[in-house]
Design an enzyme around this catalytic site. Structure first.
Site, mmCIF file in Angstrom:
data_model
loop_
_atom_site.group_PDB
_atom_site.id
_atom_site.type_symbol
_atom_site.label_atom_id
_atom_site.label_comp_id
_atom_site.label_asym_id
_atom_site.label_seq_id
_atom_site.Cartn_x
_atom_site.Cartn_y
_atom_site.Cartn_z
ATOM 1 N N LYS A 145 0.863 -1.190 0.000
ATOM 2 C CA LYS A 145 0.000 0.000 0.000
ATOM 3 C C LYS A 145 0.891 1.230 0.000
ATOM 4 O O LYS A 145 1.698 1.424 0.913
ATOM 5 C CB LYS A 145 -0.901 -0.002 1.229
ATOM 6 C CG LYS A 145 -1.768 1.261 1.330
ATOM 7 C CD LYS A 145 -2.740 1.186 2.489
ATOM 8 C CE LYS A 145 -3.536 2.475 2.599
ATOM 9 N NZ LYS A 145 -4.500 2.430 3.714
ATOM 10 N N LYS A 175 -2.140 -1.527 -3.911
ATOM 11 C CA LYS A 175 -3.012 -0.355 -3.829
ATOM 12 C C LYS A 175 -2.196 0.912 -3.931
ATOM 13 O O LYS A 175 -1.198 1.014 -3.218
ATOM 14 C CB LYS A 175 -3.747 -0.403 -2.493
ATOM 15 C CG LYS A 175 -4.667 0.761 -2.255
ATOM 16 C CD LYS A 175 -5.220 0.706 -0.861
ATOM 17 C CE LYS A 175 -6.001 1.963 -0.599
ATOM 18 N NZ LYS A 175 -6.314 2.136 0.790
HETATM 19 C C1 PBG Z 1 -7.320 3.477 5.622
HETATM 20 C C2 PBG Z 1 -7.579 3.388 4.175
HETATM 21 C C3 PBG Z 1 -7.402 4.359 3.177
HETATM 22 C C4 PBG Z 1 -7.902 3.800 2.008
HETATM 23 C C5 PBG Z 1 -8.344 2.528 2.318
HETATM 24 N N1 PBG Z 1 -8.112 2.278 3.651
HETATM 25 C C6 PBG Z 1 -6.924 5.752 3.242
HETATM 26 C C7 PBG Z 1 -5.534 6.059 3.603
HETATM 27 O O1 PBG Z 1 -4.682 5.179 3.748
HETATM 28 O O2 PBG Z 1 -5.287 7.242 3.780
HETATM 29 C C8 PBG Z 1 -7.983 4.496 0.686
HETATM 30 C C9 PBG Z 1 -9.038 3.992 -0.207
HETATM 31 C C10 PBG Z 1 -9.382 4.862 -1.349
HETATM 32 O O3 PBG Z 1 -8.785 5.920 -1.611
HETATM 33 O O4 PBG Z 1 -10.329 4.470 -2.046
HETATM 34 N N2 PBG Z 1 -6.010 3.561 5.988
#
Ligand code: PBG
Length: 326
Positions: free
Chosen positions: A195, A248
């Site tokens: 991520k 992601k």
């Molecule tokens: C929580 C999380 C996030 C997303 C999914 N889980 C935001 C982040 O990490 O700031 C992003 C999902 C999206 O943008 O659709 N940590």
């Protein structure tokens, strides 16, 4: 063989010839719908930057799940927006927390639905970071204690899969150990393994009311420059017990997805994040691109790059479009 005897256009001549040699297909059962749940009744608040998506109370989330199932989308991932935030994220692991209650309601109404719980603390912490903060630092191991508790409570509430997205080291191992120790050995883990610290999450932070109050997430989420490191992250999560690994965002990271797919023998997920959705919506709204064609092409290409399943805000529309095509 080469030109003129070799002609790739021969098999592109008619729709059926193209279909016979088509290498990638998309199915509604590949798609996972994100749902934002919040306390209350009859609540359906539009998310401005994500047209077509809402913060829903549980009764409305049940309706959304029913519409999704009607077109063949039978998996949802839940994000909770609690009434109160604090410095221990207590709403994340409360027995009557919003995700726990939503999961219970969804599973009792739709036993066949796959309910995935996003496991993160940014929505539940008053500072908006994904872990416990002390002296301006995001603490890893102190966060893992909360991670373990939260996973057990989400699994007890009926979630089929726990999806840790906080990017703390050791989070998958902490969850597997806690689940197995609580007799929840069949609850799966979908690890947000690679991520990235991405600006494509912008609209989500409005949706989940989770922007960090200070600093950014670069001390725990990955640097967009790094590919080798993604393979290490994925390898560690698999060793720690991940059943599915995720990359992601999706579109700007398809090279990462392909490398992960080739390097490991586990199912791969891709998260086509909020910014990817909002850009398509905005472009279509201006009349500059065709939403349906662009969205379907993006999803198909995410699959071609190696995704077995895709989390996408276009899930329900895409499934409907797939049915219309048939
Ligand atoms: C929580 C999380 C996030 C997303 C999914 N889980 C935001 C982040 O990490 O700031 C992003 C999902 C999206 O943008 O659709 N940590």
């Amino acid at each position: 063989m080469s030109f003129p005897s070799e002609r790739l256009r021969r098999l592109r001549r008619t729709p059926i010839l193209r279909a016979l040699v088509c290498e990638t297909t998309l199915e509604p059962s590949d798609l996972v719908l994100p749902l934002f749940v919040r306390p209350g009744k009859g609540v359906k608040r539009p998310i401005k930057s994500m047209p077509g998506h809402f913060q829903c109370s549980i009764d409305q989330a049940l309706k959304a799940a029913a519409s999704a199932a009607a077109v063949g989308v039978r998996a949802v991932i839940l994000f909770g927006i609690p009434d109160k935030k604090d410095s221990r994220a207590s709403g994340a692991y409360a027995r009557d927390g919003i995700v726990q209650r939503a999961a219970g309601a969804l599973k009792s109404r739709f036993p066949d639905l796959a309910v995935i719980a996003d496991l993160c603390f940014c929505e539940y912490m008053d500072h908006g970071h994904c872990g416990v903060v002390k002296g301006g630092e995001i603490l890893n191991d102190a966060t893992l204690e909360l991670t373990a508790k939260t996973a057990v409570s989400q699994a007890e509430a009926g979630c089929d899969m726990i999806a840790p997205s906080g990017m703390m080291d050791g989070q998958v191992a902490a969850i597997r150990k806690a689940l197995d120790g609580s007799g929840l050995g069949m609850t799966a883990i979908l690890a947000y393994a690679a991520k990235y610290a991405s600006a494509f999450y912008g609209p989500f932070r409005e949706a989940a009311e989770s922007p960090p109050r200070f600093g950014d997430r670069a001390s725990y989420q990955m640097d967009p420059s790094n590919l080798r490191e993604a393979l290490r992250e994925v390898g560690l999560d698999i060793q720690e017990g991940a059943d599915i690994v995720m990359v992601k965002p999706a579109l700007a990271y398809l090279d990462v997805l392909r490398r992960v797919k080739d390097a490991f023998r586990v199912p791969c997920a891709a998260y086509s994040v909020s910014g990817e959705y909002s850009m398509i919506k905005a472009g279509a709204d201006k009349g500059w691109i065709d939403e349906r064609k662009v969205a379907m092409e993006a999803l198909l290409c995410i699959k071609r790059a190696g995704a077995d399943l895709i989390i996408t805000y276009h899930a329900v529309d895409a499934a409907r479009w797939l049915h219309e095509k048939k």
